[in-house]
Design an enzyme around this catalytic site. Structure first.
Site, PDB file in Angstrom:
ATOM      1  N   ASN A   1       1.045  -1.214   0.008  1.00  0.00           N
ATOM      2  CA  ASN A   1      -0.212   0.184   0.457  1.00  0.00           C
ATOM      3  C   ASN A   1       0.711   0.818  -0.382  1.00  0.00           C
ATOM      4  O   ASN A   1       1.829   1.982   0.955  1.00  0.00           O
ATOM      5  CB  ASN A   1      -0.928   0.246   0.739  1.00  0.00           C
ATOM      6  CG  ASN A   1      -1.941   1.299   1.642  1.00  0.00           C
ATOM      7  OD1 ASN A   1      -1.606   2.162   0.465  1.00  0.00           O
ATOM      8  ND2 ASN A   1      -2.042   1.406   2.951  1.00  0.00           N
ATOM      9  N   TRP A   2       0.906   2.416  -1.207  1.00  0.00           N
ATOM     10  CA  TRP A   2       1.755   3.057  -1.301  1.00  0.00           C
ATOM     11  C   TRP A   2       1.192   4.090  -0.737  1.00  0.00           C
ATOM     12  O   TRP A   2       2.037   5.037   0.220  1.00  0.00           O
ATOM     13  CB  TRP A   2       2.618   3.662  -2.746  1.00  0.00           C
ATOM     14  CG  TRP A   2       2.686   2.397  -3.229  1.00  0.00           C
ATOM     15  CD1 TRP A   2       2.882   1.035  -3.123  1.00  0.00           C
ATOM     16  CD2 TRP A   2       3.298   2.683  -4.488  1.00  0.00           C
ATOM     17  NE1 TRP A   2       3.819   0.252  -3.868  1.00  0.00           N
ATOM     18  CE2 TRP A   2       4.775   1.167  -4.786  1.00  0.00           C
ATOM     19  CE3 TRP A   2       4.270   3.867  -5.733  1.00  0.00           C
ATOM     20  CZ2 TRP A   2       5.263   1.166  -5.603  1.00  0.00           C
ATOM     21  CZ3 TRP A   2       5.110   3.023  -6.507  1.00  0.00           C
ATOM     22  CH2 TRP A   2       5.461   2.413  -6.998  1.00  0.00           C
ATOM     23  N   LYS A   3       0.700   4.179  -0.493  1.00  0.00           N
ATOM     24  CA  LYS A   3      -0.825   5.352   0.058  1.00  0.00           C
ATOM     25  C   LYS A   3      -0.283   7.150  -0.621  1.00  0.00           C
ATOM     26  O   LYS A   3      -0.280   6.469  -1.507  1.00  0.00           O
ATOM     27  CB  LYS A   3       0.339   5.629   1.814  1.00  0.00           C
ATOM     28  CG  LYS A   3      -0.167   4.796   2.462  1.00  0.00           C
ATOM     29  CD  LYS A   3       0.002   4.462   4.351  1.00  0.00           C
ATOM     30  CE  LYS A   3       0.512   3.207   4.950  1.00  0.00           C
ATOM     31  NZ  LYS A   3      -0.284   3.727   6.069  1.00  0.00           N
TER      32      LYS A   3
ATOM     33  N   HIS B   1      -9.937   0.917   3.793  1.00  0.00           N
ATOM     34  CA  HIS B   1      -8.078   0.957   4.864  1.00  0.00           C
ATOM     35  C   HIS B   1      -8.915   1.784   6.430  1.00  0.00           C
ATOM     36  O   HIS B   1      -9.747   2.780   6.446  1.00  0.00           O
ATOM     37  CB  HIS B   1      -7.264   1.948   4.256  1.00  0.00           C
ATOM     38  CG  HIS B   1      -5.994   1.776   4.688  1.00  0.00           C
ATOM     39  ND1 HIS B   1      -5.618   2.622   6.000  1.00  0.00           N
ATOM     40  CD2 HIS B   1      -4.918   0.749   4.647  1.00  0.00           C
ATOM     41  CE1 HIS B   1      -4.152   2.183   5.536  1.00  0.00           C
ATOM     42  NE2 HIS B   1      -3.931   1.240   4.957  1.00  0.00           N
TER      43      HIS B   1
ATOM     44  N   GLU C   1      -7.102   4.505   7.301  1.00  0.00           N
ATOM     45  CA  GLU C   1      -6.656   6.081   6.962  1.00  0.00           C
ATOM     46  C   GLU C   1      -7.935   7.079   6.461  1.00  0.00           C
ATOM     47  O   GLU C   1      -8.617   7.974   7.019  1.00  0.00           O
ATOM     48  CB  GLU C   1      -5.493   6.255   6.742  1.00  0.00           C
ATOM     49  CG  GLU C   1      -4.374   5.254   7.483  1.00  0.00           C
ATOM     50  CD  GLU C   1      -3.045   5.595   7.086  1.00  0.00           C
ATOM     51  OE1 GLU C   1      -2.553   5.057   5.027  1.00  0.00           O
ATOM     52  OE2 GLU C   1      -1.940   4.763   7.030  1.00  0.00           O
TER      53      GLU C   1
ATOM     54  N   GLU D   1      -6.039  -5.489  10.276  1.00  0.00           N
ATOM     55  CA  GLU D   1      -4.571  -4.780  10.107  1.00  0.00           C
ATOM     56  C   GLU D   1      -5.337  -3.954  12.024  1.00  0.00           C
ATOM     57  O   GLU D   1      -6.194  -2.935  11.703  1.00  0.00           O
ATOM     58  CB  GLU D   1      -4.640  -3.049   9.408  1.00  0.00           C
ATOM     59  CG  GLU D   1      -4.354  -3.623   7.576  1.00  0.00           C
ATOM     60  CD  GLU D   1      -3.772  -2.618   6.965  1.00  0.00           C
ATOM     61  OE1 GLU D   1      -2.550  -3.111   6.356  1.00  0.00           O
ATOM     62  OE2 GLU D   1      -4.241  -1.559   6.701  1.00  0.00           O
TER      63      GLU D   1
ATOM     64  N   GLY E   1       2.122   2.048  11.137  1.00  0.00           N
ATOM     65  CA  GLY E   1       3.024   3.102  10.717  1.00  0.00           C
ATOM     66  C   GLY E   1       2.870   2.951  12.058  1.00  0.00           C
ATOM     67  O   GLY E   1       4.215   4.502  12.651  1.00  0.00           O
TER      68      GLY E   1
ATOM     69  N   SER F   1       2.750  -2.880  10.911  1.00  0.00           N
ATOM     70  CA  SER F   1       4.587  -2.455  10.689  1.00  0.00           C
ATOM     71  C   SER F   1       4.687  -4.098  10.622  1.00  0.00           C
ATOM     72  O   SER F   1       6.456  -3.873  10.418  1.00  0.00           O
ATOM     73  CB  SER F   1       5.084  -1.829  11.742  1.00  0.00           C
ATOM     74  OG  SER F   1       4.186  -0.565  12.106  1.00  0.00           O
TER      75      SER F   1
ATOM     76  N   GLY G   1       2.575  -1.380   4.055  1.00  0.00           N
ATOM     77  CA  GLY G   1       2.739   0.435   4.171  1.00  0.00           C
ATOM     78  C   GLY G   1       4.090   0.420   4.079  1.00  0.00           C
ATOM     79  O   GLY G   1       4.918  -0.072   2.650  1.00  0.00           O
ATOM     80  N   GLY G   2       4.927   0.900   5.220  1.00  0.00           N
ATOM     81  CA  GLY G   2       5.943   1.713   4.812  1.00  0.00           C
ATOM     82  C   GLY G   2       6.768   1.082   3.941  1.00  0.00           C
ATOM     83  O   GLY G   2       7.594   1.442   3.553  1.00  0.00           O
TER      84      GLY G   2
HETATM   85  C1  PEP Z   1      -1.032  -0.050   6.284  1.00  0.00           C
HETATM   86  O1  PEP Z   1      -0.812   1.124   5.597  1.00  0.00           O
HETATM   87  O2  PEP Z   1      -1.814  -0.925   5.425  1.00  0.00           O
HETATM   88  C2  PEP Z   1       0.372  -0.297   6.662  1.00  0.00           C
HETATM   89  C3  PEP Z   1      -0.194  -1.802   6.668  1.00  0.00           C
HETATM   90  O3  PEP Z   1       1.259   0.733   7.067  1.00  0.00           O
HETATM   91  P1  PEP Z   1       2.623  -0.056   7.600  1.00  0.00           P
HETATM   92  O4  PEP Z   1       3.201  -1.698   7.036  1.00  0.00           O
HETATM   93  O5  PEP Z   1       3.235   0.932   6.999  1.00  0.00           O
HETATM   94  O6  PEP Z   1       2.525  -0.158   9.384  1.00  0.00           O
END
Ligand code: PEP
Length: 248
Positions: A9-11, A94, A96, A166, A172, A212, A233-234
């Site tokens: 997920n590049w956000k 998601h 967010e 999640e 994050g 994460s 994500g990251g």
């Molecule tokens: C996400 O945004 O779906 C996610 C899991 O982010 P991160 O891996 O950065 O926690």
């Protein structure tokens, strides 16, 4: 045996030209015979990304879509706009989007139904806050999210869905759920799908863990009985993503 699915997920990161650069860097690293690999890029980069992944094992996903077909919905993207260019997956609900853009269980359900109507595979997100976990209501809360997300979704549709568990406190933050915590909730999600539909449907649904995930935590998490990969994500914006895809 469910095939693993690992999605990035590049956000809200990377311009179209930066997208091409990153895809070219990641392409050789994420080659895999064993897992489906998806890059969920910002809407403006979908076309560029689709072009850049041609001839590879990488599928492209969107991070959101609207539940109407067309019309006066300024700023929104319709499902057929995604399918018309070759997008295969779409992240829905998601945390967010729930937190900053007022998504609710009900809008998530409408989007899931619409995605299936158009042949898109939804990656349906669910997960609890830290307070909910501390109150001991994680499973109840996630079950409710799942029950509403899948209202009026047929068994044939449900069995190709991807669900991303999640925990919000792990997104994050660098805090990863323990493998036991992640497996406990993913198992409960599968049991919830079995209650709504049946065991065969539940056995088909792929359930990811997200929060994460790094190259260091991927192997333990993804080897759990009910965890079929990850939503990342990251770490999906770095070479580390290759190690996550090839976690074995
Ligand atoms: C996400 O945004 O779906 C996610 C899991 O982010 P991160 O891996 O950065 O926690």
């Amino acid at each position: 045996m469910r095939r693993k699915i690992i999605a990035g997920n590049w956000k809200m990161n990377k311009t179209p030209s930066e997208t091409v650069t990153l895809i070219n860097e990641l392409k050789p690293l994420v080659a895999s015979e064993e897992a489906d690999v998806v890059f969920c890029v910002p809407a403006i980069s979908l076309t560029t990304a689709l072009e850049a992944v041609k001839g590879t094992n990488i599928a492209i996903g969107a991070q959101n879509m609207y539940y109407e077909e067309s019309g006066a919905y300024t700023g929104e993207i319709a499902p057929n706009m995604l399918t018309s260019i070759g997008v295969k997956y779409v992240i829905i609900g998601h945390s967010e989007r729930r937190e900053y853009f007022a998504e609710t269980n009900e809008t998530v359900n409408k989007k899931v139904i619409k995605a299936f109507e158009h042949g898109l595979i939804p990656i349906v997100c669910c997960g609890e806050t830290l307070t909910q976990r501390e109150q001991g209501i994680t499973i109840d809360f996630v079950r409710q999210q799942i029950k509403i997300a899948f209202l009026n979704v047929t068994p044939d549709q449900a069995k190709i869905a991807v669900i991303a568990y999640e925990p919000i406190w792990a997104i994050g933050t660098g805090k990863v759920a323990t493998t036991e915590q992640a497996e406990e909730v993913c198992k409960a999600i599968r049991e919830c799908i079995a209650e709504i539909y049946d065991d065969a449907t539940a056995a088909g649904v792929r359930i990811q863990y997200g929060g994460s995930v790094t190259a260091a935590s991927a192997a333990d998490l993804f080897s759990q009985a009910n965890i079929d990969g990850g939503l990342v994500g990251g770490a999906s914006l770095k070479a580390d993503f290759g190690k996550i895809v090839n976690y074995k």
